[in-house]
Design a protein around this motif. Structure first.
Motif, PDB file in Angstrom:
ATOM      1  N   GLN A   1     -14.757  -6.499 -17.504  1.00  0.00           N
ATOM      2  CA  GLN A   1     -15.894  -6.953 -16.659  1.00  0.00           C
ATOM      3  C   GLN A   1     -17.136  -7.154 -17.409  1.00  0.00           C
ATOM      4  N   PRO A   2     -17.932  -8.223 -17.210  1.00  0.00           N
ATOM      5  CA  PRO A   2     -19.079  -8.601 -17.967  1.00  0.00           C
ATOM      6  C   PRO A   2     -20.041  -7.428 -17.446  1.00  0.00           C
ATOM      7  N   VAL A   3     -20.955  -6.943 -18.390  1.00  0.00           N
ATOM      8  CA  VAL A   3     -22.007  -5.966 -17.799  1.00  0.00           C
ATOM      9  C   VAL A   3     -23.202  -6.724 -17.399  1.00  0.00           C
ATOM     10  N   GLN A   4     -23.663  -6.401 -16.279  1.00  0.00           N
ATOM     11  CA  GLN A   4     -24.831  -7.191 -15.785  1.00  0.00           C
ATOM     12  C   GLN A   4     -25.969  -6.435 -15.813  1.00  0.00           C
TER      13      GLN A   4
END
Length: 141
Positions: free
Chosen positions: A138-141
């Motif tokens: 999951q992309p880090v936000q």
């Protein structure tokens, strides 16, 4: 009684699960044994389940980690070890060795196992065999 019941369970594990001697089920279980899990339909089904496991993991060995007994009941905490050299539940042979924890609840009467309820960590086994999908990053936000 508790010590003799524990000895019966230890013998069952050693002979039936660790060496694959199927006749041990007939000798150590009552003819009307109730097997709740795995849901295999009695002694013959449990023998078939054992054969399935040992076909996939020919070196399967169960180690009793802990036995607790009270009255007519015995609880066994175990670890199963084996190398997957054959197909298991649709998973082709991987050559991987697994160490899988489990627990069995027994009831004993007149020197025979009359009730069996077993469970093992399927997800641990599948993970060790590489049969679980990897989670997507999951992309880090």
């Amino acid at each position: 009684m508790s010590e003799s019941n524990k000895a019966l369970v230890q013998r069952f594990v050693n002979e039936f699960w660790s060496t694959g001697r199927l006749a041990a089920a007939d000798e150590l279980m009552a003819a009307d044994v109730v097997i709740h899990a795995p849901e295999v339909g009695g002694i013959e089904g449990l023998k078939q389940f054992n054969t399935t496991v040992r076909t996939a993991f020919p070196d399967w060995h169960a180690t009793v980690e802990e036995l607790l007994a009270e009255d007519d009941r015995v609880v066994e905490r175990w670890t199963g070890h084996g190398t997957q050299l054959g197909e298991f539940q649709g998973i082709p042979a991987t050559g991987r060795t697994v160490a899988v924890p489990g627990v069995v609840f027994y009831r004993v009467r007149d020197g025979r196992i009359t009730e069996f309820r077993g469970s093992f960590d399927v997800f641990s086994m599948l993970g060790q065999l590489g049969a679980l999908p990897e989670p997507e990053a999951q992309p880090v936000q």
